[in-house]
Design an enzyme around this catalytic site. Structure first.
Site, mmCIF file in Angstrom:
data_model
loop_
_atom_site.group_PDB
_atom_site.id
_atom_site.type_symbol
_atom_site.label_atom_id
_atom_site.label_comp_id
_atom_site.label_asym_id
_atom_site.label_seq_id
_atom_site.Cartn_x
_atom_site.Cartn_y
_atom_site.Cartn_z
ATOM 1 N N ASP A 82 -72.402 -83.373 75.582
ATOM 2 C CA ASP A 82 -71.684 -82.467 76.473
ATOM 3 C C ASP A 82 -70.901 -81.444 75.656
ATOM 4 O O ASP A 82 -70.350 -81.771 74.611
ATOM 5 C CB ASP A 82 -70.733 -83.263 77.368
ATOM 6 C CG ASP A 82 -70.362 -82.507 78.632
ATOM 7 O OD1 ASP A 82 -70.891 -81.409 78.844
ATOM 8 O OD2 ASP A 82 -69.538 -83.026 79.403
ATOM 9 N N HIS B 206 -79.725 -76.947 84.095
ATOM 10 C CA HIS B 206 -78.273 -76.774 84.103
ATOM 11 C C HIS B 206 -77.814 -75.686 83.146
ATOM 12 O O HIS B 206 -76.945 -74.881 83.482
ATOM 13 C CB HIS B 206 -77.598 -78.104 83.758
ATOM 14 C CG HIS B 206 -76.103 -78.002 83.667
ATOM 15 N ND1 HIS B 206 -75.323 -77.651 84.743
ATOM 16 C CD2 HIS B 206 -75.254 -78.183 82.618
ATOM 17 C CE1 HIS B 206 -74.051 -77.632 84.375
ATOM 18 N NE2 HIS B 206 -73.984 -77.939 83.093
#
Length: 314
Positions: free
Chosen positions: A154, A227
């Site tokens: 992330d 994404h």
């Protein structure tokens, strides 16, 4: 004045090991008393932080305290207001929605030791409990290798830490609020059974990166709504960035697992554009997730917190 990250709250680095997000609502029973109470709390809050950093020298305590637009109007009605601070309104796309939820005060606390997070919140509560109500408390954690709970690294798209302050901290475009930041907090719950049924190859196409190595896929290898495609924001031909400090949260036995998204930005319009693009392009992550909350907060600089504590903003 010149942007000075040392005068900002902790909005531009270190997602932390043990993390807690707390959203509170003002009781709005006696405005004058609540204005006095927030002054005392802000003063005590900074003292508590200083004390805990001495008590636990290796704790790496990082914190930020913020106010929503409605809270700012209520607590500081005669003060200037940050240029881009507005009530967050529910955003809707063709298939998905990003709801707006309650929230006046926001605390983002992280440290290497859970005990430090606990103690800071315990002491803060002493000064908050009589004039606020808890809306949400979410405890997050650092997952393996800094990965999201869905298994991917992330924050790869975030700016490097050496450059992050520029993207997170307000500059001379809003001089009174220089060294502040706009924080957008959003709680996602994932349907992990659905996600885990996908092959690794499809998961990679959905995120836009390799799962193990974190290398970005070529555009033709990604889903159109991957994404890292859907969450981009380009303004006047320039790709924009924000500082993300997302963390997983989970009660695995109850099947309650998700991501707490927190984005700090110099400009709220950048974060808002990213959110709108995710809805417009039907970001693949939305297909197996429920968004439970969303609110915008302004994070004052430390000198501005001092002004609040001294009653200068009323």
């Amino acid at each position: 004045m010149v942007m000075n990250p040392s005068k900002a709250q902790d909005v531009w680095k270190d997602a932390g090991e043990h993390v807690q997000f707390t959203v509170l609502e003002l009781n709005r029973k006696d405005q004058a008393k609540e204005q006095e109470a927030i002054q005392e709390f802000v003063d005590r809050y900074q003292a508590i932080i200083r004390s805990l950093r001495i008590r636990d020298n290796g704790g790496n305590l990082k914190t930020s305290l913020g106010f929503s637009s409605d809270a700012w109007d209520y607590l500081f009605p005669n003060a200037p207001k940050p240029k881009e601070l507005e009530p967050y309104q529910t955003l809707s796309g063709e298939k998905y929605t990003m709801p707006a939820t309650k929230g006046d005060l926001f605390l983002h606390i992280r440290a290497n030791d859970e005990a430090v997070v606990y103690e800071l919140l315990r002491q803060c509560r002493l000064f908050l409990k009589d004039f606020t109500t808890v809306v949400d408390e979410t405890r997050g954690f650092r997952y393996f290798e800094g990965r999201a709970i869905i298994g991917f690294i992330d924050g790869t798209e975030a700016p490097q830490v050496e450059d992050a302050a520029h993207y997170a901290i307000i500059g001379d475009e809003d001089p009174f609020f220089e060294n502040g930041s706009y924080a957008f907090a959003q709680k996602w719950r994932h349907h992990m059974d659905i996600w885990n049924q996908l092959t690794t190859e499809d998961q990679e196409k959905a995120v836009g990166r390799k799962k193990f190595s974190d290398l970005e896929l070529e555009d033709h290898e990604k889903f159109a709504n991957a994404h890292n495609v859907a969450s981009q924001a380009t303004i006047n031909g320039v790709e924009q960035k924000i500082v993300r400090m997302n963390v997983p949260y989970s009660d695995p036995v109850a099947g309650n697992t998700g991501t707490y998204f927190i984005g700090y930005s110099r400009y709220w319009k950048v974060t808002k554009t990213m959110l709108e693009n995710m809805l417009k392009k039907n970001d693949y992550l939305l297909s197996f997730s429920d968004i439970l909350s969303g609110q915008l907060f302004f994070i004052p600089s430390r000198p501005l917190l001092d002004k609040i504590a001294d009653g200068e903003l009323n």
